[in-house]
Design a protein around this motif. Structure first.
Motif: not given
Length: 190
Positions: A33-34, A37, A44
Motif C-alpha cells: 500500500s505504501l 501511495n 494507504i
C-alpha cells in the motif's frame, strides 16, 4: 475488540509518525500500500483493505475464524492509518530514530494482534495460515515475506533509503516473533 483497537492504533501511529515522513515502507500489505501511495498517491488505508480481499477469501475457505477477525483487523487498521494521517511530520527525528521507533510501535501493534490470532493485514493473515499448516513461527514467516517485498520495492522504486526498511521489518519481525512465541501459563490454585 480492545486488542484490535490497540494494535490498529499502534500501527497507525507507527506508519504515519515514523515511516511515511521518510517514504519508507513496512512489510506485507502495508508495504505494498505504501509503495502504491508513493508511486501514484493512492490512499494507504483504502489500498490496505482492497489488497487484502484475495487473502481473506482464502482464509474464509480455510479457517472462518481467521477470516472474521482478519477482516475486522484489516478494516480497523486501514481506518486508523487514515485517521492518524495528521501525525505525518509531527516528529522531527533523524531517519534512524524514526526507523527504530516506527519498527517498535508497529511491531507491538502487529505482535499483540497476531498473538490473539487476529490479522491486521493480508500478508499477516497468510503468515498465520502458513504457520498453522507448517508449525513455523508466524513471525519468521512474516519476516521472510516482508524481506522479499522490501527487496522488490528497492528494485521498483530504486531509492537507496529503502534499505532502512529492512531494519523496520527486522524490528517488527523480532517483536512479532517474541510476542507470539511465549504462552501464557494460567496459575492454578491447589
Amino acid at each position: 475488540m480492545a486488542v484490535i483497537g490497540f494494535g490498529s492504533t499502534m500501527i497507525g501511529i507507527g506508519v504515519n509518525s515514523f515511516i511515511v515522513p521518510f517514504h519508507l515502507i513496512n512489510g506485507g500489505m502495508f508495504g505494498i500500500s505504501l509503495v502504491l501511495n508513493y508511486l501514484w498517491g493512492l490512499k494507504i488505508g483504502l489500498l490496505l483493505i482492497l489488497l487484502n480481499l484475495p487473502v481473506y477469501l482464502l482464509a474464509f475457505k480455510s479457517d472462518p475464524s481467521y477470516f472474521y477477525y482478519g477482516v475486522i483487523g484489516a478494516i480497523t487498521s486501514g481506518f486508523m492509518i487514515e485517521i492518524l494521517k495528521p501525525l505525518n511530520g509531527i516528529f522531527h527525528l533523524p531517519i534512524i530514530s524514526s526507523v527504530i521507533l516506527g519498527g517498535i510501535i508497529i511491531g507491538l501493534g502487529i505482535g499483540v494482534m497476531l498473538r490473539n490470532q487476529i490479522s491486521p493485514g493480508g500478508m499477516d493473515l497468510l503468515a498465520l495460515l502458513l504457520a498453522k499448516w507448517s508449525k513455523i513461527n508466524v513471525g519468521v514467516i512474516a519476516f521472510a515475506m516482508d524481506t522479499l517485498l522490501i527487496l522488490s520495492a528497492l528494485v521498483l522504486l530504486q531509492e537507496a533509503r529503502l534499505l532502512y526498511s529492512l531494519l523496520i521489518i527486522a524490528i517488527v519481525g523480532l517483536l512479532v516473533t517474541f510476542i507470539t512465541s511465549f504462552t501464557i501459563v494460567e496459575n492454578e490454585c491447589l
